[in-house]
Design a protein around this motif. Structure first.
Motif, PDB file in Angstrom:
ATOM      1  N   ASP A 144       2.877 -46.026  -4.473  1.00 39.10           N
ATOM      2  CA  ASP A 144       2.773 -44.437  -4.055  1.00 39.10           C
ATOM      3  C   ASP A 144       1.392 -43.921  -4.053  1.00 39.10           C
ATOM      4  O   ASP A 144       0.935 -43.216  -3.030  1.00 39.10           O
ATOM      5  CB  ASP A 144       4.095 -43.822  -4.740  1.00 39.10           C
ATOM      6  CG  ASP A 144       5.092 -44.370  -4.637  1.00 39.10           C
ATOM      7  OD1 ASP A 144       5.719 -45.438  -3.974  1.00 39.10           O
ATOM      8  OD2 ASP A 144       6.186 -44.077  -5.719  1.00 39.10           O
ATOM      9  N   HIS A 193       7.927 -39.781  -2.698  1.00 38.81           N
ATOM     10  CA  HIS A 193       8.320 -39.966  -1.213  1.00 38.81           C
ATOM     11  C   HIS A 193       9.964 -39.488  -0.919  1.00 38.81           C
ATOM     12  O   HIS A 193      10.416 -38.961  -2.055  1.00 38.81           O
ATOM     13  CB  HIS A 193       7.827 -41.265  -0.841  1.00 38.81           C
ATOM     14  CG  HIS A 193       8.351 -42.445  -1.812  1.00 38.81           C
ATOM     15  ND1 HIS A 193       9.657 -42.706  -1.982  1.00 38.81           N
ATOM     16  CD2 HIS A 193       7.592 -43.039  -2.943  1.00 38.81           C
ATOM     17  CE1 HIS A 193       9.726 -43.689  -2.959  1.00 38.81           C
ATOM     18  NE2 HIS A 193       8.822 -43.925  -3.530  1.00 38.81           N
ATOM     19  N   ASN A 228      12.488 -41.679  -0.908  1.00 32.75           N
ATOM     20  CA  ASN A 228      13.364 -42.009  -1.709  1.00 32.75           C
ATOM     21  C   ASN A 228      13.488 -41.563  -3.030  1.00 32.75           C
ATOM     22  O   ASN A 228      14.410 -41.241  -3.612  1.00 32.75           O
ATOM     23  CB  ASN A 228      12.780 -43.560  -2.104  1.00 32.75           C
ATOM     24  CG  ASN A 228      13.059 -44.539  -0.462  1.00 32.75           C
ATOM     25  OD1 ASN A 228      12.399 -44.140   0.100  1.00 32.75           O
ATOM     26  ND2 ASN A 228      13.847 -45.618  -0.699  1.00 32.75           N
ATOM     27  N   ASP A 229      12.143 -40.990  -3.406  1.00 33.98           N
ATOM     28  CA  ASP A 229      12.012 -40.265  -4.760  1.00 33.98           C
ATOM     29  C   ASP A 229      13.169 -39.085  -4.471  1.00 33.98           C
ATOM     30  O   ASP A 229      13.773 -38.479  -5.610  1.00 33.98           O
ATOM     31  CB  ASP A 229      10.925 -39.818  -5.103  1.00 33.98           C
ATOM     32  CG  ASP A 229      10.028 -41.022  -5.551  1.00 33.98           C
ATOM     33  OD1 ASP A 229      10.546 -42.062  -5.990  1.00 33.98           O
ATOM     34  OD2 ASP A 229       8.661 -40.950  -5.387  1.00 33.98           O
ATOM     35  N   SER A 241       9.404 -42.925   3.917  1.00 33.01           N
ATOM     36  CA  SER A 241      10.222 -43.718   3.083  1.00 33.01           C
ATOM     37  C   SER A 241       9.008 -44.859   2.094  1.00 33.01           C
ATOM     38  O   SER A 241       8.024 -45.010   2.732  1.00 33.01           O
ATOM     39  CB  SER A 241      10.899 -44.522   4.095  1.00 33.01           C
ATOM     40  OG  SER A 241      10.120 -45.655   4.819  1.00 33.01           O
ATOM     41  N   ARG A 242       9.551 -45.544   1.351  1.00 27.86           N
ATOM     42  CA  ARG A 242       8.827 -46.299   0.379  1.00 27.86           C
ATOM     43  C   ARG A 242       8.792 -47.530   1.385  1.00 27.86           C
ATOM     44  O   ARG A 242       7.528 -48.126   1.022  1.00 27.86           O
ATOM     45  CB  ARG A 242       9.736 -46.719  -0.833  1.00 27.86           C
ATOM     46  CG  ARG A 242       9.227 -47.664  -1.656  1.00 27.86           C
ATOM     47  CD  ARG A 242       9.763 -48.083  -2.820  1.00 27.86           C
ATOM     48  NE  ARG A 242       9.142 -49.364  -3.746  1.00 27.86           N
ATOM     49  CZ  ARG A 242       7.837 -49.037  -4.330  1.00 27.86           C
ATOM     50  NH1 ARG A 242       7.463 -47.776  -4.592  1.00 27.86           N
ATOM     51  NH2 ARG A 242       7.761 -50.214  -5.123  1.00 27.86           N
ATOM     52  N   GLN A 243       9.400 -47.961   2.302  1.00 30.81           N
ATOM     53  CA  GLN A 243       9.235 -48.990   3.253  1.00 30.81           C
ATOM     54  C   GLN A 243       7.966 -48.637   3.789  1.00 30.81           C
ATOM     55  O   GLN A 243       7.138 -49.589   4.136  1.00 30.81           O
ATOM     56  CB  GLN A 243      10.440 -49.278   3.749  1.00 30.81           C
ATOM     57  CG  GLN A 243      10.367 -50.370   4.805  1.00 30.81           C
ATOM     58  CD  GLN A 243      11.570 -50.750   5.556  1.00 30.81           C
ATOM     59  OE1 GLN A 243      12.235 -49.973   5.590  1.00 30.81           O
ATOM     60  NE2 GLN A 243      11.667 -52.012   6.415  1.00 30.81           N
ATOM     61  N   GLN A 248       4.958 -49.345   1.834  1.00 29.00           N
ATOM     62  CA  GLN A 248       4.601 -50.679   1.520  1.00 29.00           C
ATOM     63  C   GLN A 248       3.905 -51.346   2.639  1.00 29.00           C
ATOM     64  O   GLN A 248       3.171 -52.300   2.806  1.00 29.00           O
ATOM     65  CB  GLN A 248       5.948 -51.401   1.130  1.00 29.00           C
ATOM     66  CG  GLN A 248       6.490 -51.157  -0.011  1.00 29.00           C
ATOM     67  CD  GLN A 248       7.890 -51.824  -0.164  1.00 29.00           C
ATOM     68  OE1 GLN A 248       8.778 -51.551   0.637  1.00 29.00           O
ATOM     69  NE2 GLN A 248       8.356 -52.067  -1.394  1.00 29.00           N
ATOM     70  N   ARG A 291      17.985 -45.979  -8.591  1.00 28.93           N
ATOM     71  CA  ARG A 291      17.226 -46.560  -7.731  1.00 28.93           C
ATOM     72  C   ARG A 291      17.252 -47.934  -7.314  1.00 28.93           C
ATOM     73  O   ARG A 291      17.350 -48.534  -6.192  1.00 28.93           O
ATOM     74  CB  ARG A 291      15.548 -46.474  -8.338  1.00 28.93           C
ATOM     75  CG  ARG A 291      14.575 -47.121  -7.551  1.00 28.93           C
ATOM     76  CD  ARG A 291      13.110 -46.983  -8.235  1.00 28.93           C
ATOM     77  NE  ARG A 291      12.848 -45.559  -8.384  1.00 28.93           N
ATOM     78  CZ  ARG A 291      12.009 -45.030  -9.351  1.00 28.93           C
ATOM     79  NH1 ARG A 291      11.654 -46.119 -10.509  1.00 28.93           N
ATOM     80  NH2 ARG A 291      11.812 -43.775  -9.337  1.00 28.93           N
TER      81      ARG A 291
END
Length: 449
Positions: A35, A124, A126-127, A169-171, A174, A201
């Motif tokens: 992140d 982010h 998701n967090d 998003s985390r995606q 990535q 998570r």
């Protein structure tokens, strides 16, 4: 076709221009994980366009064996981007907190000490979902459920926290890292499912996402609504507080005119803006009940994580834990066996010599005197007769919690010749003399002589 990475750049740039839009120094909280690595890369690309000066800070908690290696990685990564790099070792002191909470507190204290006007953090979408769910599981109120705001004030000096990735998003992070060939660290502690956040998570939320594919987007929309409602609540709280303190103090008579819900809100608001820590719902409810029933002349105490609030004579007195730190006369080891003229003591301490219509004479100021805390045996000369100093303090309606710490000035024979802020012995006084004053205690004198 617009790439996801272009969208990420636009999202972060728009967040900056919307809420900041001015030159500033931005410090990224860099851990070396996915992140923060992506955030630093994005901000490095945007700094010329947005007009800020960029740096990064690695906070070394000393909790992981690999922490030194992560520091080396972060330094090298910043060098590759041409970004100034700093690190700070912190001591994680639990003081009744969980390890994760104590580490977070130490980290944010380091952020407060950093050089940046703005601290950019890489939380982010998701967090945000995890934070909301943790608050719900722990029975949090509206402020907890509103999770993490995009911008918030961190310190009294105006330093701000900025989280530009809350809609990302985390995606997507990535995908950005893969496209730009970014390397990052995988913290092994993230696999420890004994921690509730990690369990959410790694196990719970993935199951929810299978059932509700748009879970994070829907939670994010709900959090934004909660934040809007919280903003309205804060506006009401500010207006109420302004009315309550119109006379320069927290007026309990006015407070009792509020509805029970707004009374409760004002107690939470007072603790928050005075930085006394977050009270439990039970302690707020208990103090609310006490204030509603408190009789004149009776003192009540509310203990909070970082201080105390006292109620007396329909006023509230907010005291941090170190409220007595400047009361040098309370340090017996420092004061023992020492005496000096009052002018010397005023020059070296926090006692001021202020003009008074009937104050100490000049020759008295040159004598060897002692400043100490009042005792039950102290007596002061009045215009007619004498009076116990403790009785004098009571007549001035000084709250009971402050009376034992009140400074008096005595001669070398331990005879009281002045009570700071209040009175001097007529036999040591003259017109247009001086009164020893400890200014921080003036607010405790509810009925001046």
């Amino acid at each position: 076709m617009v790439k996801d990475t272009d969208t990420l750049l636009k999202t972060v740039g728009a967040s900056w221009l919307k809420a900041a839009g001015r030159p500033a120094t931005v410090t990224v909280g860099l851990s070396g994980g996915l992140d923060s690595v992506v955030l630093l890369h994005v901000l490095a690309r945007l700094q010329t366009e947005c007009g800020f000066v960029l740096s990064a800070l690695y906070v070394h908690h000393g909790l992981q064996a690999e922490a030194d290696d992560w520091l080396v990685f972060c330094r090298a990564y910043c060098a590759s981007l041409g970004v100034s790099f700093y690190f700070e070792h912190v001591q994680v002191e639990r003081n009744g907190k969980g390890l994760e909470g104590a580490a977070r507190q130490a980290r944010y204290q380091a952020y407060e000490r950093s050089a940046g006007d703005v601290i950019a953090l890489a939380h982010h979408q998701n967090d945000q979902s995890e934070t909301f769910m943790l608050a719900a599981l722990r029975g949090g109120g509206l402020r907890a459920l509103a999770a993490m705001p995009e911008w918030r004030v961190l310190a009294l000096n105006g330093k701000q926290i900025w989280r530009p990735l809350l809609s990302v998003s985390r995606q997507a992070l990535q995908a950005y890292a893969a496209e730009h060939g970014l390397f990052y660290i995988e913290d092994p502690s993230n696999a420890d499912n004994s921690l509730l956040r990690n369990w959410l998570r790694n196990e719970a939320l993935p199951l929810w996402r299978e059932r509700v594919p748009q879970l994070d987007e829907q939670l994010s929309a709900g959090v934004q609504l909660l934040q809007q409602q919280l903003a309205v609540l804060d506006e009401v709280a500010k207006d109420d507080a302004r009315w309550l303190e119109e006379a320069g103090y927290f007026d309990c008579k006015r407070w009792r005119q509020l509805s029970p819900a707004r009374q409760c809100q004002q107690l939470y608001y007072l603790a928050r803006r005075k930085q006394l820590g977050v009270p439990t719902a039970a302690s707020v409810a208990d103090f609310q009940r006490v204030l509603q029933q408190l009789k004149p002349g009776v003192q009540a105490e509310w203990r909070l994580p970082s201080g105390k609030v006292y109620a007396y004579q329909n006023q509230l007195f907010v005291l941090p834990q170190d409220w007595l730190k400047d009361c040098f006369w309370l340090d017996w080891q420092t004061m023992q066996g020492q005496n000096a003229c009052l002018k010397e003591m005023a020059a070296s301490g926090n006692i001021k010599l202020c003009w008074h219509k009937l104050g100490l004479r000049e020759d008295v100021l040159e004598q060897k005197l002692v400043i100490r805390a009042v005792t039950t045996d102290d007596v002061i000369e009045l215009t007619a007769g004498h009076k116990k100093v403790r009785k004098l303090l009571q007549e001035c309606k000084i709250p009971p919690f402050a009376r034992p710490h009140w400074p008096v000035i005595t001669d070398v024979n331990n005879h009281c010749i002045a009570v700071a802020n209040i009175w001097v012995s007529p036999s040591h006084a003259c017109p247009d003399g001086v009164l020893p004053v400890f200014e921080q205690f003036n607010l405790f004198i509810l009925e001046p002589k």
